[in-house]
Motif scaffolding. Structure first.
Motif, short mmCIF file in Angstrom:
data_model
loop_
_atom_site.label_atom_id
_atom_site.label_comp_id
_atom_site.label_asym_id
_atom_site.label_seq_id
_atom_site.Cartn_x
_atom_site.Cartn_y
_atom_site.Cartn_z
N HIS A 1 -8.20 -3.23 -1.07
CA HIS A 1 -7.56 -2.55 0.28
C HIS A 1 -7.61 -0.89 -0.01
CE1 HIS A 1 -5.16 -1.15 3.42
NE2 HIS A 1 -4.31 -0.40 2.16
N CYS B 1 0.74 -1.30 0.07
CA CYS B 1 -0.15 0.18 -0.15
C CYS B 1 1.01 1.20 -0.23
CB CYS B 1 -0.50 0.12 1.03
SG CYS B 1 -1.47 1.64 1.42
N HIS C 1 0.98 1.34 4.06
CA HIS C 1 0.10 0.65 5.12
C HIS C 1 1.22 -1.05 5.27
CE1 HIS C 1 -3.93 2.32 5.28
NE2 HIS C 1 -3.33 2.10 7.10
N TRP D 1 -0.14 4.58 0.78
CA TRP D 1 -0.40 5.42 1.87
C TRP D 1 0.94 5.76 2.79
CZ3 TRP D 1 -4.07 5.49 -1.28
CH2 TRP D 1 -4.85 6.67 -1.40
N HIS E 1 -9.29 3.68 1.78
CA HIS E 1 -8.58 4.60 1.47
C HIS E 1 -9.44 5.71 0.93
CE1 HIS E 1 -5.30 4.00 3.35
NE2 HIS E 1 -5.10 3.10 2.07
ZN LIG Z 1 -3.07 1.19 2.64
#
Ligand SMILES: [Zn+2]
Length: 150
Positions: A123, A91, A95, A93, A128
């Protein structure tokens, strides 16, 4: 979300090809927040939630996995196939955790329409509200997705 160094860094990461070829934003010139807001309003206008959509995608993927690369009947309206590639995705972001490079393709029997997604798409939508930018290889149009999977 406020403009911050973290925010700018995320924009940079999602537009780079560091994680996936072509990046997550494709040639979309909108900001990440604009992309997320536009998709969120489409989803809520149709009476759905990110949770509901992601749960349905996961359910289809879980069923498709049992076919080990062959088409599997999901229900009276759908069949699906899951194909796994080597490697994993993370991920952006970020994660923790890695997502298997698994692509699920689902088809509606009545319309013949298909749509595909990766485990990471599930996910990104669930956590998100992110369907990726226009032109990204795995951009998913929420309206089409909802039409196909429900
Ligand atoms: Zn994520």
């Amino acid at each position: 979300m406020k403009e911050s160094p973290q925010r700018r860094n995320l924009e940079h990461i999602l537009r780079s090809s560091k994680f996936v070829a072509g990046g997550f934003m494709g040639d979309d010139s909108r900001s990440i927040i604009e992309v997320i807001d536009a998709d969120a309003s489409q989803v809520s206008r149709l009476g759905y939630t990110m949770e509901k959509i992601a749960a349905r995608m996961q359910e289809i993927t879980d069923t498709a996995k049992t076919g080990l690369g062959n088409w599997v009947k999901v229900d009276d309206k759908h069949q699906a196939v899951a194909e796994e590639a080597k490697g994993s995705l993370i991920c952006p972001w970020p994660h923790p955790g890695r997502y298997v490079k698994r692509i699920t393709t689902v088809e509606r029997y009545d319309s013949g329409e298909t749509i595909r997604w990766s485990d990471l798409n599930i996910h990104l939508i669930a956590k998100h509200g992110f369907f990726e930018g226009r032109g990204a290889a795995f951009r998913i149009e929420p309206v089409k997705l909802i039409n196909v999977i429900f």
